[in-house]
Write a protein that holds these residues in place. Sequence first.
Motif, PDB file in Angstrom:
ATOM      1  N   GLY A 113       0.816  -1.215   0.000  1.00 53.12           N
ATOM      2  CA  GLY A 113       0.000   0.000   0.000  1.00 53.12           C
ATOM      3  C   GLY A 113       0.843   1.255   0.000  1.00 53.12           C
ATOM      4  N   ILE A 114       1.923   1.256   0.769  1.00 57.21           N
ATOM      5  CA  ILE A 114       2.837   2.405   0.795  1.00 57.21           C
ATOM      6  C   ILE A 114       3.475   2.605  -0.573  1.00 57.21           C
ATOM      7  N   THR A 115       3.919   1.520  -1.177  1.00 61.41           N
ATOM      8  CA  THR A 115       4.523   1.588  -2.506  1.00 61.41           C
ATOM      9  C   THR A 115       3.554   2.157  -3.527  1.00 61.41           C
ATOM     10  N   LEU A 116       2.336   1.648  -3.526  1.00 61.49           N
ATOM     11  CA  LEU A 116       1.345   2.119  -4.485  1.00 61.49           C
ATOM     12  C   LEU A 116       0.979   3.579  -4.241  1.00 61.49           C
ATOM     13  N   ALA A 117       0.934   3.984  -2.968  1.00 62.09           N
ATOM     14  CA  ALA A 117       0.671   5.395  -2.663  1.00 62.09           C
ATOM     15  C   ALA A 117       1.808   6.273  -3.173  1.00 62.09           C
ATOM     16  N   ASN A 118       3.039   5.829  -2.972  1.00 62.68           N
ATOM     17  CA  ASN A 118       4.175   6.581  -3.495  1.00 62.68           C
ATOM     18  C   ASN A 118       4.101   6.704  -5.009  1.00 62.68           C
ATOM     19  N   ASN A 119       3.732   5.617  -5.686  1.00 64.46           N
ATOM     20  CA  ASN A 119       3.571   5.651  -7.143  1.00 64.46           C
ATOM     21  C   ASN A 119       2.545   6.702  -7.554  1.00 64.46           C
ATOM     22  N   ALA A 120       1.418   6.704  -6.844  1.00 62.45           N
ATOM     23  CA  ALA A 120       0.350   7.642  -7.177  1.00 62.45           C
ATOM     24  C   ALA A 120       0.816   9.083  -7.013  1.00 62.45           C
ATOM     25  N   ILE A 121       1.549   9.347  -5.951  1.00 62.05           N
ATOM     26  CA  ILE A 121       2.036  10.703  -5.711  1.00 62.05           C
ATOM     27  C   ILE A 121       2.983  11.137  -6.827  1.00 62.05           C
ATOM     28  N   ILE A 122       3.838  10.203  -7.271  1.00 63.88           N
ATOM     29  CA  ILE A 122       4.742  10.509  -8.386  1.00 63.88           C
ATOM     30  C   ILE A 122       3.935  10.783  -9.650  1.00 63.88           C
ATOM     31  N   ASN A 130      -4.387  18.578  -4.169  1.00 67.63           N
ATOM     32  CA  ASN A 130      -5.734  18.014  -4.045  1.00 67.63           C
ATOM     33  C   ASN A 130      -5.785  16.571  -4.530  1.00 67.63           C
ATOM     34  N   LEU A 131      -4.876  16.193  -5.427  1.00 73.36           N
ATOM     35  CA  LEU A 131      -4.833  14.821  -5.908  1.00 73.36           C
ATOM     36  C   LEU A 131      -3.964  13.933  -5.025  1.00 73.36           C
ATOM     37  N   THR A 132      -2.872  14.498  -4.500  1.00 69.16           N
ATOM     38  CA  THR A 132      -1.951  13.680  -3.705  1.00 69.16           C
ATOM     39  C   THR A 132      -2.396  13.516  -2.258  1.00 69.16           C
ATOM     40  N   ALA A 133      -3.254  14.406  -1.761  1.00 68.86           N
ATOM     41  CA  ALA A 133      -3.656  14.357  -0.348  1.00 68.86           C
ATOM     42  C   ALA A 133      -4.244  12.998   0.044  1.00 68.86           C
ATOM     43  N   PRO A 134      -5.174  12.424  -0.738  1.00 67.54           N
ATOM     44  CA  PRO A 134      -5.696  11.105  -0.340  1.00 67.54           C
ATOM     45  C   PRO A 134      -4.616  10.029  -0.306  1.00 67.54           C
ATOM     46  N   ALA A 135      -3.701  10.048  -1.266  1.00 66.81           N
ATOM     47  CA  ALA A 135      -2.625   9.053  -1.273  1.00 66.81           C
ATOM     48  C   ALA A 135      -1.733   9.211  -0.048  1.00 66.81           C
ATOM     49  N   ARG A 136      -1.464  10.442   0.353  1.00 67.31           N
ATOM     50  CA  ARG A 136      -0.638  10.676   1.541  1.00 67.31           C
ATOM     51  C   ARG A 136      -1.366  10.228   2.806  1.00 67.31           C
ATOM     52  N   ALA A 137      -2.671  10.441   2.856  1.00 67.63           N
ATOM     53  CA  ALA A 137      -3.440  10.049   4.046  1.00 67.63           C
ATOM     54  C   ALA A 137      -3.487   8.532   4.191  1.00 67.63           C
ATOM     55  N   ILE A 138      -3.742   7.829   3.087  1.00 63.57           N
ATOM     56  CA  ILE A 138      -3.821   6.369   3.198  1.00 63.57           C
ATOM     57  C   ILE A 138      -2.434   5.786   3.413  1.00 63.57           C
ATOM     58  N   ARG A 139      -1.399   6.437   2.873  1.00 67.86           N
ATOM     59  CA  ARG A 139      -0.025   6.009   3.168  1.00 67.86           C
ATOM     60  C   ARG A 139       0.258   6.147   4.655  1.00 67.86           C
ATOM     61  N   ALA A 140      -0.208   7.211   5.256  1.00 68.62           N
ATOM     62  CA  ALA A 140      -0.039   7.400   6.701  1.00 68.62           C
ATOM     63  C   ALA A 140      -0.737   6.282   7.474  1.00 68.62           C
ATOM     64  N   ALA A 199     -10.115   8.106   1.724  1.00 68.70           N
ATOM     65  CA  ALA A 199      -9.580   9.080   2.677  1.00 68.70           C
ATOM     66  C   ALA A 199     -10.402  10.361   2.630  1.00 68.70           C
ATOM     67  N   THR A 200     -10.954  10.735   3.760  1.00 68.78           N
ATOM     68  CA  THR A 200     -11.655  12.004   3.923  1.00 68.78           C
ATOM     69  C   THR A 200     -11.003  12.768   5.073  1.00 68.78           C
ATOM     70  N   LYS A 201     -11.424  13.990   5.238  1.00 68.50           N
ATOM     71  CA  LYS A 201     -10.912  14.775   6.369  1.00 68.50           C
ATOM     72  C   LYS A 201     -11.184  14.059   7.683  1.00 68.50           C
ATOM     73  N   TYR A 202     -12.323  13.410   7.776  1.00 70.22           N
ATOM     74  CA  TYR A 202     -12.721  12.772   9.031  1.00 70.22           C
ATOM     75  C   TYR A 202     -11.923  11.490   9.265  1.00 70.22           C
ATOM     76  N   MET A 203     -11.581  10.789   8.191  1.00 71.62           N
ATOM     77  CA  MET A 203     -10.711   9.621   8.334  1.00 71.62           C
ATOM     78  C   MET A 203      -9.367  10.057   8.907  1.00 71.62           C
TER      79      MET A 203
END
Length: 549
Positions: A113-122, A130-140, A199-203
């Motif tokens: 999941g971390i790898t795929l989130a990093n891919n998405a951010i790249i 606004n596009l990378t925020a969900p990937a960063r949240a789920i990576r966290a 990932a939402t603000k509340y998540m």
Amino acid sequence: MKSTLFGRLISMSALALTLASCSDLDVDIKSQYTEFPNSERAAEAILADVYAAYRGALGRDHWMAQTLSGDEAVSVSMGTDWYDGGRYREFHVHNWTADNGLLPSMWNDASTGITLANNAIILFGEEKENLTAPARAIRAYYYFLLMDNFGAVPLITGPVDEVPARTSRAEICRFIESELLDVKDLLPTTVSIATYGKATKYMAEALLAKLYLNWAVYMADDVANYTPAMSNEKLNEVVAMCDAIIASGQFNLTSHKFMAKFRPDNGYQVKDFIFAMPYDREAQQGMTYSRFWIHRSAQSQFATLPQSVGGTFRVLPTYLDKFNLEGDERNASYIGGKQYYWSNYTEDKTRPFLITTSKRGIDQDYSGTDADTQFSWQLETTRDITLRADGAATLNVGNDQKGRSMGYRSIKFYMDVAVTAANQRNQSNDVPIFRYADILLMKAEAILRGAAATNGETPQSLVNQIRAYVSAPALTTTPTLQDLLDERAREFADESWRRNDLIRYGKFEDNWGFRSLYPAGMTEKFRRIFPIPTTVLNVNTHWIQNNGY
């Protein structure tokens, strides 16, 4: 672009992969698209795999490790069946090793999941917040899972030439906090089918609250040195995150009755769910809780199931005893005693559940002349669980009806009665990760531990919100921390939070069930984190195993 190995089962790859989705590792990742994805719709398609990365582990191995290592349940063997090399027994008696077969999927799925989130951010470009925020949240969130379960892990947020050394648990904790604070106000505030399981603000705020509540655990110089008396500097932040979610007005406890929240038809409509993992018996497979809870001879009790069930999980009597509040809907989480057929989520008392057996079938040691005479017998489960005389080494209760029927069973995540043979026992029950009920109880606990009360709410009033929606008696005095821990036991049984709670309360080493079979487990505080799986260390030879293992 860095060239890396790939594959879900290669232990190093799950963390080292920066371009896991490439089939040609020498092709620029952006060249896979004739039109580079820069819309929210394209981003959602790319993030789908990121969100799904932990689905397999959460649906079985993660759930087992959290549940069986706590005081909730034990997984027994029946004769020679379901011992499986001791992997389940080890979690109960607390003598697991780095070779335990449940650990690798937890590590690999979170790492993937971390790898795929990093891919998405790249892919998106870090400037497109606004596009990378969900990937960063789920990576966290995935880093939270690794840190909570394994302690120190390598911190990788982009392409690397080689896997770095592991970063301390405290530093990973601070990284998670920093990431979530950076992105939470960029995340969606809409709660709908479109944002369900995402990932939402509340998540992000719920994960921050969970992180802050356990802050003292994660900041300890050594996990074995943590005590509940340690100061937690983040208690007021727990309350702040909880208050933000409460103030949103997006969630409530009352959209569904307690047991209805966890059925196979649950989903975005459950307003108690802040963040959940969607499952579907056909399209989003991996959730198989009922396979382990349903009585081994009760394959047709809830429906005519096309495949056998394991029936190895049994609730521990001391945990069952916590479900003792008059009128409490949560008491229905477990079933026991005389058994009946079920239909439409209701026990039909007019239809006893009968099986054809014999006196020897009920008790394998019976040797009377009528031992093998067949008759109809109403299945009956007992509260207590007793091992066979020679059963200590394998937690063997016997494979007769007496052994199969020891222990009450959870029906909280009710069996998906529409399952077919092709579905391979998969269920459609979505699994909640963060619930509004947890927000209320985390706020109550933080105040009890020293946080300032806010908005006129007290631990008593917060717990009573929970009590009211499940029709349990209201508290008339301020709850103790033990009261809160017991309330959490009733509310979050089978939801994979018990291990986390027991560690925070300093009770993970307490004696329950059959733990006396390995007395050292009640003093080995290093077991508050799991060992790095052997398969991972074999690849990352520059890492050192966690203390004690």
